[in-house]
Enzyme design. Structure first.
Site, mmCIF file in Angstrom:
data_model
loop_
_atom_site.group_PDB
_atom_site.id
_atom_site.type_symbol
_atom_site.label_atom_id
_atom_site.label_comp_id
_atom_site.label_asym_id
_atom_site.label_seq_id
_atom_site.Cartn_x
_atom_site.Cartn_y
_atom_site.Cartn_z
ATOM 1 N N ARG A 33 1.060 -1.287 -0.130
ATOM 2 C CA ARG A 33 -0.108 0.101 -0.002
ATOM 3 C C ARG A 33 0.656 1.235 0.042
ATOM 4 N NH1 ARG A 33 -2.611 3.161 4.561
ATOM 5 N NH2 ARG A 33 -3.912 4.527 3.544
ATOM 6 N N HIS A 80 -2.673 11.853 0.747
ATOM 7 C CA HIS A 80 -2.479 10.583 2.342
ATOM 8 C C HIS A 80 -1.616 12.188 2.750
ATOM 9 C CE1 HIS A 80 -0.680 7.279 5.026
ATOM 10 N NE2 HIS A 80 -0.704 8.407 5.467
ATOM 11 N N GLU A 124 -7.316 8.720 6.340
ATOM 12 C CA GLU A 124 -7.270 9.502 7.680
ATOM 13 C C GLU A 124 -8.005 10.716 7.029
ATOM 14 O OE1 GLU A 124 -4.519 8.953 10.034
ATOM 15 O OE2 GLU A 124 -4.926 6.621 10.288
ATOM 16 N N ASN A 147 -7.239 2.389 9.719
ATOM 17 C CA ASN A 147 -6.203 2.031 10.379
ATOM 18 C C ASN A 147 -6.731 2.135 12.306
ATOM 19 O OD1 ASN A 147 -5.322 1.937 7.987
ATOM 20 N ND2 ASN A 147 -4.198 4.201 7.936
ATOM 21 N N TYR A 180 -4.296 2.035 15.712
ATOM 22 C CA TYR A 180 -3.227 1.996 16.498
ATOM 23 C C TYR A 180 -3.132 1.548 18.336
ATOM 24 C CZ TYR A 180 -0.586 2.793 12.804
ATOM 25 O OH TYR A 180 -0.065 2.855 11.037
ATOM 26 N N GLU A 215 -3.597 -0.134 8.302
ATOM 27 C CA GLU A 215 -2.245 0.163 8.597
ATOM 28 C C GLU A 215 -2.464 -0.510 10.599
ATOM 29 O OE1 GLU A 215 -0.977 4.654 9.296
ATOM 30 O OE2 GLU A 215 -1.551 4.829 6.809
HETATM 31 C C1 FCB Z 1 -1.061 7.112 10.653
HETATM 32 C C2 FCB Z 1 -1.095 7.853 9.512
HETATM 33 C C3 FCB Z 1 0.601 6.957 8.978
HETATM 34 C C4 FCB Z 1 1.133 7.031 9.809
HETATM 35 C C5 FCB Z 1 1.245 5.613 11.125
HETATM 36 C C6 FCB Z 1 1.772 5.929 12.535
HETATM 37 O O1 FCB Z 1 -2.362 8.364 11.618
HETATM 38 O O2 FCB Z 1 -1.885 6.659 8.448
HETATM 39 O O3 FCB Z 1 0.923 7.861 7.339
HETATM 40 O O4 FCB Z 1 2.492 8.187 10.685
HETATM 41 O O5 FCB Z 1 -0.066 7.075 11.793
#
Ligand code: FCB
Length: 447
Positions: free
Chosen positions: A83, A126, A171, A297, A299, A355
């Protein structure tokens, strides 16, 4: 310590795809090459106090020149898919005409990726808006949404033949809210009404571009990528529960509800009307057209307590939990819950995890990066995806963030998310143990 999934996991089937992800501004460098125009991130980086160490994207991972070697790196990880994103300022001039030199770079790159047998996911936006459009108001200006459709038209016409999957935006939350409401990202503006209006124009741009992309690239799938954190209340207290609801509404529902249901969350009307953007007749129908996939995405999670001024405030988990080097709590259970909750709330299209990854304080010692925390992070989150699938969520693929260490936005080069270590002095790439474990996991699946 190998990465494992239950032997019967659907993720081990051939049709579930695994990949690695990057984004143009974070890796390409070559900021002035081949007529590339400045983007809002170039300007932001050059503004003192905005990016750690005043780092910038001028060289980054020099991927613009090292792309062939980087494709070999992707091959070494033995993933199915890659990607990447296209830099708008590279491919279009100020008049909206094609910049062939910039397009040539992507032509060569995409063609080679396909020749190598990879499935190619491309994001159109992006975060690197051309600065000349920001000078006219950027995403606060509705006209930018129409400019985006011209860019999407050009790129999908010129590059469509090598792309399997198009995402309009990465995002919108970060682009709009971090960029225009909180001032943490480019262009660095900060008013509540700015963020939401910018978000609305981004969602509008997404919707306006959909039929154009479908026409130009009828064989590809088209969707959008959202980021979401799972929100928790800091306590059982009603006020903290309310704070959590507001946070979840502003961060997550504000973006998914217009796409899935053609409306902004009704709750905001009563509790925070300042967060409702100006919407013109017909906008919500444009925004809520069907998509082929939703990129997600993920985290971390957040914890929220009531705050009289802002309705919620971020607090730390009162339990002792583990954090990554960027200070984000590691919470794979939150990932599974989030996905299952969304599945219960909405009729979702197929989902790709576009992500997921961890920033670690990696050290290269004798050619080895022993990033044990990242391996555990990956294993935990892959198992969370498995759990979500077992609970009925239709998830078709997973991309680790990131192929290699890169420019981490406001954190500059201080945070490393790669499966590959980058020495920014020499541009030497070294696959970390997490990269090898990911590769071995993928191979065990094929076996
Ligand atoms: C996300 C972004 C990506 C990267 C990660 C850690 O928010 O999409 O570009 O920086 O965080």
């Amino acid at each position: 310590m190998p990465i494992n999934l239950p032997a019967n996991s659907k993720m081990l089937n051939q049709d579930f795809i695994f990949g690695v992800a990057t984004a143009a501004f974070q890796i390409e460098g070559a900021a002035q090459s081949d007529n590339r125009l400045p983007s809002i991130w170039d300007t932001f980086c050059a503004t003192p106090g905005k990016v750690k160490g005043m780092d910038n994207g001028d060289i980054a991972c020099d991927h613009y020149h090292l792309w062939e070697q980087d494709i070999q790196l992707i091959k070494q990880l033995e993933v199915d898919a890659y990607r990447l994103s296209i830099a708008w300022p590279r491919v279009m001039d100020k008049e909206g005409k094609a910049n062939q030199a910039g397009l040539d770079f992507y032509r060569r790159l995409l063609k080679k990726l396909k020749d190598e047998g990879l499935t190619v996911f491309v994001t159109l936006y992006h975060w690197d808006l051309p600065q000349h459009l920001e000078d006219k108001g950027g995403w606060l200006n509705r006209e930018t949404a129409y400019q985006f459709t011209k860019y999407a038209d050009l790129v999908t016409k010129e590059l469509g033949e090598w792309v399997d999957s198009w995402a309009t935006f990465n995002e919108p939350f970060c682009a709009a809210i971090l960029g225009y409401e909180l001032g943490i990202h480019a262009p660095g503006l900060n008013k509540p009404e700015y963020g939401r209006q910018a978000a609305h124009h981004i969602l509008l741009a997404h919707g306006l571009a959909l039929p154009i992309i479908r026409k130009n690239a009828p064989k590809s799938q088209v969707g959008i990528v959202l980021n979401m954190n799972r929100s928790y209340a800091a306590s059982e207290k009603t006020e903290d529960q309310f704070a959590c609801l507001v946070r979840e509404t502003l961060d997550n529902q504000f973006f998914i509800e217009p796409l899935m249901k053609g409306q902004y969350p009704q709750l905001l009307k009563t509790v925070a009307p300042q967060y409702l953007p100006t919407v013109l007749p017909g906008d919500m129908d444009i925004i809520s057209q069907p998509i082929d996939f939703l990129g997600m995405n993920f985290y971390t999670c957040n914890h929220n307590a009531f705050d009289a001024d802002n309705l919620f405030k971020n607090v730390k988990n009162h339990r002792s939990v583990e954090y990554t080097d960027i200070g984000w709590e590691i919470a794979p259970h939150a990932f599974a819950e989030l996905l299952v909750n969304l599945h219960k709330q909405y009729t979702l299209p197929p989902i790709y995890i576009t992500e997921n990854g961890a920033a670690c304080a990696d050290q290269l010692i004798d050619g080895d990066v022993n990033d044990e925390q990242r391996i555990r992070y990956l294993e935990g989150h892959l198992n969370a995806v498995h759990q979500a699938i077992e609970n009925g969520v239709d998830i078709r693929g997973y991309f680790a963030w990131s192929l290699m260490d890169n420019f981490e936005w406001a954190e500059g080069y201080s945070k490393r998310f790669g499966l590959t270590y980058v020495d920014y002095q020499t541009q030497k790439r070294t696959i970390k143990r997490s990269g090898y474990e990911y590769r071995d996991f993928l191979n065990s699946r094929k076996g």
